[in-house]
Structure formats: C-alpha cells, structure tokens
Design a protein around this motif. Structure first.
Motif, PDB file in Angstrom:
ATOM      1  N   VAL A  39       0.848  -1.200   0.000  1.00  0.00           N
ATOM      2  CA  VAL A  39       0.000   0.000   0.000  1.00  0.00           C
ATOM      3  C   VAL A  39       0.879   1.245   0.000  1.00  0.00           C
ATOM      4  CG1 VAL A  39      -1.700   1.316   1.332  1.00  0.00           C
ATOM      5  CG2 VAL A  39      -1.945  -1.164   1.091  1.00  0.00           C
ATOM      6  N   VAL A  40       1.966   1.242   0.776  1.00  0.00           N
ATOM      7  CA  VAL A  40       2.899   2.370   0.801  1.00  0.00           C
ATOM      8  C   VAL A  40       3.553   2.531  -0.567  1.00  0.00           C
ATOM      9  CG1 VAL A  40       5.062   3.229   1.798  1.00  0.00           C
ATOM     10  CG2 VAL A  40       3.310   2.230   3.279  1.00  0.00           C
ATOM     11  N   ILE A  41       3.926   1.418  -1.191  1.00  0.00           N
ATOM     12  CA  ILE A  41       4.520   1.460  -2.526  1.00  0.00           C
ATOM     13  C   ILE A  41       3.542   2.114  -3.506  1.00  0.00           C
ATOM     14  CG2 ILE A  41       5.244   0.039  -4.478  1.00  0.00           C
ATOM     15  CD1 ILE A  41       6.375  -1.960  -2.378  1.00  0.00           C
ATOM     16  N   ALA A  42       2.304   1.695  -3.463  1.00  0.00           N
ATOM     17  CA  ALA A  42       1.293   2.265  -4.362  1.00  0.00           C
ATOM     18  C   ALA A  42       1.102   3.754  -4.101  1.00  0.00           C
ATOM     19  CB  ALA A  42      -0.023   1.523  -4.199  1.00  0.00           C
ATOM     20  N   THR A  52      11.155  11.527  -8.067  1.00  0.00           N
ATOM     21  CA  THR A  52      12.360  10.703  -8.109  1.00  0.00           C
ATOM     22  C   THR A  52      12.576  10.011  -6.768  1.00  0.00           C
ATOM     23  OG1 THR A  52      13.337  12.226  -9.699  1.00  0.00           O
ATOM     24  CG2 THR A  52      14.836  10.738  -8.549  1.00  0.00           C
ATOM     25  N   VAL A  53      12.460  10.755  -5.699  1.00  0.00           N
ATOM     26  CA  VAL A  53      12.660  10.198  -4.360  1.00  0.00           C
ATOM     27  C   VAL A  53      11.590   9.149  -4.050  1.00  0.00           C
ATOM     28  CG1 VAL A  53      12.646  10.760  -1.892  1.00  0.00           C
ATOM     29  CG2 VAL A  53      13.876  12.227  -3.501  1.00  0.00           C
ATOM     30  N   LEU A  54      10.332   9.456  -4.357  1.00  0.00           N
ATOM     31  CA  LEU A  54       9.250   8.513  -4.075  1.00  0.00           C
ATOM     32  C   LEU A  54       9.372   7.232  -4.897  1.00  0.00           C
ATOM     33  CD1 LEU A  54       6.241  10.977  -3.799  1.00  0.00           C
ATOM     34  CD2 LEU A  54       7.307   9.679  -1.940  1.00  0.00           C
ATOM     35  N   THR A  55       9.811   7.360  -6.146  1.00  0.00           N
ATOM     36  CA  THR A  55      10.010   6.169  -6.976  1.00  0.00           C
ATOM     37  C   THR A  55      11.151   5.316  -6.430  1.00  0.00           C
ATOM     38  OG1 THR A  55       9.191   7.357  -8.908  1.00  0.00           O
ATOM     39  CG2 THR A  55      10.461   5.353  -9.322  1.00  0.00           C
ATOM     40  N   MET A  56      12.212   5.965  -5.969  1.00  0.00           N
ATOM     41  CA  MET A  56      13.334   5.235  -5.383  1.00  0.00           C
ATOM     42  C   MET A  56      12.894   4.498  -4.110  1.00  0.00           C
ATOM     43  SD  MET A  56      17.059   6.666  -4.188  1.00  0.00           S
ATOM     44  CE  MET A  56      16.355   7.625  -2.871  1.00  0.00           C
ATOM     45  N   ILE A  57      12.106   5.157  -3.278  1.00  0.00           N
ATOM     46  CA  ILE A  57      11.599   4.525  -2.064  1.00  0.00           C
ATOM     47  C   ILE A  57      10.720   3.325  -2.420  1.00  0.00           C
ATOM     48  CG2 ILE A  57      10.004   4.848  -0.113  1.00  0.00           C
ATOM     49  CD1 ILE A  57      11.081   7.756   0.027  1.00  0.00           C
ATOM     50  N   ALA A  58       9.839   3.498  -3.402  1.00  0.00           N
ATOM     51  CA  ALA A  58       8.962   2.401  -3.817  1.00  0.00           C
ATOM     52  C   ALA A  58       9.781   1.226  -4.345  1.00  0.00           C
ATOM     53  CB  ALA A  58       7.983   2.885  -4.887  1.00  0.00           C
ATOM     54  N   TYR A  59      10.815   1.504  -5.107  1.00  0.00           N
ATOM     55  CA  TYR A  59      11.659   0.443  -5.655  1.00  0.00           C
ATOM     56  C   TYR A  59      12.377  -0.323  -4.544  1.00  0.00           C
ATOM     57  CZ  TYR A  59      15.423  -1.829  -8.212  1.00  0.00           C
ATOM     58  OH  TYR A  59      16.305  -2.752  -8.717  1.00  0.00           O
ATOM     59  N   LYS A  60      12.947   0.407  -3.589  1.00  0.00           N
ATOM     60  CA  LYS A  60      13.652  -0.256  -2.482  1.00  0.00           C
ATOM     61  C   LYS A  60      12.694  -1.080  -1.632  1.00  0.00           C
ATOM     62  CE  LYS A  60      17.775   1.167  -3.281  1.00  0.00           C
ATOM     63  NZ  LYS A  60      18.826   0.254  -3.686  1.00  0.00           N
ATOM     64  N   LEU A  61      11.495  -0.566  -1.375  1.00  0.00           N
ATOM     65  CA  LEU A  61      10.502  -1.328  -0.619  1.00  0.00           C
ATOM     66  C   LEU A  61      10.071  -2.571  -1.389  1.00  0.00           C
ATOM     67  CD1 LEU A  61       8.243   1.513   0.824  1.00  0.00           C
ATOM     68  CD2 LEU A  61       9.775   0.002   2.101  1.00  0.00           C
ATOM     69  N   TRP A  62       9.925  -2.459  -2.701  1.00  0.00           N
ATOM     70  CA  TRP A  62       9.545  -3.605  -3.518  1.00  0.00           C
ATOM     71  C   TRP A  62      10.628  -4.675  -3.480  1.00  0.00           C
ATOM     72  CZ3 TRP A  62       5.349  -5.586  -5.387  1.00  0.00           C
ATOM     73  CH2 TRP A  62       5.429  -6.585  -6.336  1.00  0.00           C
ATOM     74  N   GLN A  63      11.886  -4.254  -3.589  1.00  0.00           N
ATOM     75  CA  GLN A  63      12.988  -5.215  -3.517  1.00  0.00           C
ATOM     76  C   GLN A  63      12.973  -5.954  -2.185  1.00  0.00           C
ATOM     77  OE1 GLN A  63      16.511  -2.826  -4.243  1.00  0.00           O
ATOM     78  NE2 GLN A  63      16.831  -3.904  -6.179  1.00  0.00           N
ATOM     79  N   ARG A  64      12.808  -5.206  -1.097  1.00  0.00           N
ATOM     80  CA  ARG A  64      12.786  -5.815   0.234  1.00  0.00           C
ATOM     81  C   ARG A  64      11.605  -6.776   0.379  1.00  0.00           C
ATOM     82  NH1 ARG A  64      12.461  -2.078   5.475  1.00  0.00           N
ATOM     83  NH2 ARG A  64      10.298  -2.026   4.840  1.00  0.00           N
ATOM     84  N   ASP A  65      10.445  -6.373  -0.149  1.00  0.00           N
ATOM     85  CA  ASP A  65       9.256  -7.229  -0.081  1.00  0.00           C
ATOM     86  C   ASP A  65       9.465  -8.521  -0.875  1.00  0.00           C
ATOM     87  OD1 ASP A  65       6.412  -7.630   0.639  1.00  0.00           O
ATOM     88  OD2 ASP A  65       6.119  -7.506  -1.537  1.00  0.00           O
ATOM     89  N   GLN A  66      10.040  -8.419  -2.045  1.00  0.00           N
ATOM     90  CA  GLN A  66      10.281  -9.611  -2.866  1.00  0.00           C
ATOM     91  C   GLN A  66      11.307 -10.538  -2.218  1.00  0.00           C
ATOM     92  OE1 GLN A  66       8.506 -10.516  -5.710  1.00  0.00           O
ATOM     93  NE2 GLN A  66       7.296  -8.873  -4.790  1.00  0.00           N
ATOM     94  N   ARG A  67      12.336  -9.970  -1.630  1.00  0.00           N
ATOM     95  CA  ARG A  67      13.354 -10.771  -0.932  1.00  0.00           C
ATOM     96  C   ARG A  67      12.730 -11.512   0.238  1.00  0.00           C
ATOM     97  NH1 ARG A  67      17.176  -7.171  -1.491  1.00  0.00           N
ATOM     98  NH2 ARG A  67      16.556  -5.989   0.321  1.00  0.00           N
ATOM     99  N   ALA A  68      11.856 -10.826   0.982  1.00  0.00           N
ATOM    100  CA  ALA A  68      11.187 -11.448   2.133  1.00  0.00           C
ATOM    101  C   ALA A  68      10.249 -12.557   1.685  1.00  0.00           C
ATOM    102  CB  ALA A  68      10.432 -10.401   2.935  1.00  0.00           C
ATOM    103  N   ARG A  69       9.566 -12.368   0.570  1.00  0.00           N
ATOM    104  CA  ARG A  69       8.653 -13.395   0.052  1.00  0.00           C
ATOM    105  C   ARG A  69       9.426 -14.630  -0.392  1.00  0.00           C
ATOM    106  NH1 ARG A  69       3.284 -12.045  -1.590  1.00  0.00           N
ATOM    107  NH2 ARG A  69       3.491 -13.522  -3.297  1.00  0.00           N
TER     108      ARG A  69
END
Length: 84
Positions: A17-20, A61-78
């Motif tokens: 939800v934060v990513i979105a 730019t900052v928000l997209t970078m944050i979303a990307y890092k959160l997505w990477q972390r979420d995928q790694r955790a999954r």
C-alpha cells in the motif's frame, strides 16, 4: 481434484500500500491543476506554477526510489518465506 497448477495470488500488505501511495502521489499532485495554477507565491522570482512542478520532479524521483527499495525488500522477504 484438479490438474491445474496452483498459482500464488497477489497479497495486499501494508508495504505494498505504501509502494502504491508513493507511485500514485505524483500523478495526483500533477493532475490536480487547480491546486497550483497560480502565480503567487514566487520563489526567487519564479512563479509558483513552475517551481511547484520542479519540486514534484525531485519528489517523484525520491518517491520512486523509495517504492523500488521497498519492492525489492518485499520480494526478498517473500522468497525467503517461500523457502522456509
């Protein structure tokens, strides 16, 4: 019993939800023209209409970078969760 392969369904999590929200915020800010279609206040002689948009370029730019890092972390955790 079905022979169809089992497919993982997407899961809505607070992180997603934060990513979105990070990805949607710039669109909402730029499409809501009435909020920034004015001259005042000026910043270093630049009308509000222009500097507001330039600030959103940086924020996007900052928000997209944050979303990307959160997505990477979420995928790694999954992936780690699937291994366990």
């Amino acid at each position: 019993m079905s022979d169809a392969p089992e497919v993982d369904r997407p899961v809505v999590t607070p992180v997603r939800v934060v990513i979105a929200a990070c990805l949607v915020a710039p669109f909402v800010a730029m499409l809501w023209v009435g909020s920034y279609a004015k001259v005042e206040p000026t910043f270093l002689g630049i009308p509000f209409f222009y500097w507001y948009q330039m600030v959103w370029v940086l924020l996007s730019t900052v928000l997209t970078m944050i979303a990307y890092k959160l997505w990477q972390r979420d995928q790694r955790a999954r992936k780690e969760g699937a291994r366990s």
